[in-house]
Scaffold this active site. Structure first.
Site, PDB file in Angstrom:
ATOM      1  N   HIS A 122      -0.065  14.606  -2.740  1.00  0.00           N
ATOM      2  CA  HIS A 122       0.611  13.635  -1.874  1.00  0.00           C
ATOM      3  C   HIS A 122       2.120  13.665  -2.103  1.00  0.00           C
ATOM      4  O   HIS A 122       2.681  12.797  -2.764  1.00  0.00           O
ATOM      5  CB  HIS A 122       0.049  12.240  -2.160  1.00  0.00           C
ATOM      6  CG  HIS A 122       0.610  11.136  -1.323  1.00  0.00           C
ATOM      7  ND1 HIS A 122       1.238  11.342  -0.103  1.00  0.00           N
ATOM      8  CD2 HIS A 122       0.630   9.785  -1.526  1.00  0.00           C
ATOM      9  CE1 HIS A 122       1.622  10.177   0.397  1.00  0.00           C
ATOM     10  NE2 HIS A 122       1.267   9.226  -0.449  1.00  0.00           N
ATOM     11  N   CYS A 180       5.373   6.321   2.396  1.00  0.00           N
ATOM     12  CA  CYS A 180       4.366   7.388   2.446  1.00  0.00           C
ATOM     13  C   CYS A 180       4.129   7.923   3.852  1.00  0.00           C
ATOM     14  O   CYS A 180       3.595   9.020   4.009  1.00  0.00           O
ATOM     15  CB  CYS A 180       3.050   6.901   1.855  1.00  0.00           C
ATOM     16  SG  CYS A 180       3.154   6.432   0.114  1.00  0.00           S
ATOM     17  N   CYS A 220      -1.850   4.260   4.605  1.00  0.00           N
ATOM     18  CA  CYS A 220      -1.256   3.034   4.081  1.00  0.00           C
ATOM     19  C   CYS A 220       0.153   3.397   3.633  1.00  0.00           C
ATOM     20  O   CYS A 220       0.450   4.550   3.341  1.00  0.00           O
ATOM     21  CB  CYS A 220      -2.079   2.463   2.923  1.00  0.00           C
ATOM     22  SG  CYS A 220      -2.322   3.590   1.544  1.00  0.00           S
ATOM     23  N   GLY A 258       2.900   2.219   1.107  1.00  0.00           N
ATOM     24  CA  GLY A 258       3.600   1.530   0.034  1.00  0.00           C
ATOM     25  C   GLY A 258       3.633   0.032   0.245  1.00  0.00           C
ATOM     26  O   GLY A 258       2.629  -0.606   0.477  1.00  0.00           O
TER      27      GLY A 258
END
Length: 439
Positions: free
Chosen positions: A380, A125, A412, A414
């Site tokens: 996202h 991410c 954060c 994954g």
């Protein structure tokens, strides 16, 4: 008194705009006491993104991935009048697509100069944010003077399915098994372990949509969004209709607690994580143009922000969403600052559970966090979100002027460690080299 003076000196070092100080910057660039603003500062002069659209049913459902990246790369060059041949490297964060294929797509998107190299980085991410960090680090190291950090994801085109077989040895290692947990399960773990209620999560989602809707209505996203000319294909007839996508299409202005309360948990029968209090599955791209301060000044380019520091820390993969609560204090400390020194935060809203927990744990001022909404409302697109957050943060800092001096992006990541980025705006310095009231 001495502590207050020292703290003000650290802040001054982050905000000073004099160029006559030549310092030997460390590779990490973390220690404020070793650094004052100088010609070798890494600065950001432009940051743009596409609209963020709902995967498989939004405005980009029929748009190839390279057609998402190309417009933002083109905008960086055209809006700064930069000769593309001056770009030392383009680093693109992307998560879901096979690396070699995505690299070729990005190569096609960066069509304006065949001499410019390009590569892919995948840090889940935070891939788009890692791309910005990689370019900043290379400029700081002297490898080149101008670079582009970008992010790209088409979650319509690329699935999140595991490819191939899982190593059978995984069953012998609990922590290895945790690395395979669905992200929604980690969200449920955070909610359970730290007591984040369904009400708190749904309220975070309502707030995200409310703020994003207000930002859209007032035009606050206009400076960061690059409209994309594309097409929509009728799935029944195959008819193609040309469209221009100019706004994020996942924002729901009328989202209410009552509406969200009717949604069922997705990952656990008696859970609290729903489709409404989780980030949206999305398509989009973003790009950030970085260079040495001396180069930007020579070209007469406005400076949106200064890259100050970054770091990454690891957490238990079963509760990966708590990452920002661990990473943000570490970043602030590394920069010689305190939490209250940060004027704006962009904390990725992967799930409302982890977002709400991190904000509560750090006791952050709600008026400083995701002031224009976050991923629950905006969306996202995994590899692109980091670059999107940088663009959103910097343009908001620009709007707020000298009263907004320091901003941070945190995510954060994954099953991987969390990553964050600290960006500083210029501050006004008075004749006594102390921070003035309006700095």
């Amino acid at each position: 008194m001495e502590k207050a003076i020292n703290r003000q000196r650290v802040l001054l070092d982050h905000l000073r705009s004099s160029n006559n100080y030549e310092s030997s910057l460390s590779a990490s660039g973390c220690l404020a006491r070793d650094r004052a603003a100088c010609a070798d500062d890494v600065v950001i002069v432009a940051a743009y993104r596409t609209p963020i659209c709902k995967s498989k049913r939004g405005g980009f459902k029929d748009t190839p991935a390279d057609d998402l990246l190309a417009p933002v790369l083109k905008a960086l060059i055209e809006k700064t009048n930069l000769d593309p041949k001056e770009v030392g490297d383009i680093v693109v964060g992307s998560t879901l697509a096979p690396g070699s294929q995505r690299a070729s797509e990005c190569r096609m998107a960066a069509f304006y100069a065949e001499t410019v190299p390009i590569r892919i980085v995948n840090r889940k991410c935070s891939s788009g944010l890692q791309a910005v960090v990689d370019v900043a680090a290379s400029i700081k190291a002297g490898f080149y003077e101008i670079g582009i950090g970008a992010g790209l994801e088409s979650m319509t085109v690329n699935s999140r399915a595991w490819v191939g077989d899982v190593n059978p040895k995984v069953k012998n290692f609990l922590k290895a098994q945790d690395c395979l947990l669905p992200m929604g399960v980690t969200s449920e773990n955070v909610a359970h372990y730290f007591g984040v209620t369904r009400q708190e999560q749904d309220q975070a989602a309502v707030d995200s949509h409310r703020k994003a809707a207000a930002a859209t209505a007032s035009g606050r996203f206009n400076d960061e969004i690059i409209s994309v000319a594309t097409k929509i294909v009728d799935p029944k007839t195959g008819h193609e209709k040309p469209i221009m996508v100019s706004v994020d299409d996942g924002i729901r202005p009328n989202t209410s607690l009552a509406d969200l309360g009717r949604l069922k948990a997705v990952f656990k029968e008696d859970g609290t994580t729903t489709a409404g209090n989780s980030s949206q599955v999305s398509d989009g791209a973003g790009a950030v143009l970085l260079m040495k301060r001396s180069v930007a000044m020579c070209k007469g380019l406005p400076i949106l922000g200064i890259f100050r520091t970054f770091a990454v820390v690891g957490v238990d993969p079963a509760i990966m969403g708590i990452g920002p609560a661990v990473a943000i204090p570490a970043a602030v400390k590394a920069a010689g600052l305190e939490l209250q020194d940060i004027d704006l935060f962009e904390i990725n809203e992967a799930f409302a559970s982890q977002f709400a927990y991190c904000c509560k744990k750090l006791e952050l001022d709600p008026q400083k966090i995701n002031v224009n909404g976050g991923a629950i409302a905006i969306g996202h697109p995994l590899g692109a979100t980091g670059a999107r957050c940088v663009a959103t943060l910097l343009h908001e800092m620009k709007r707020r002027g000298r009263k907004c001096r320091l901003g941070m992006v945190s995510m954060c990541v994954g099953i991987l460690p969390p990553l964050y980025l600290l960006i500083a705006m210029f501050g006004k310095v008075d004749s006594n080299n102390l921070l003035s009231k309006d700095s």
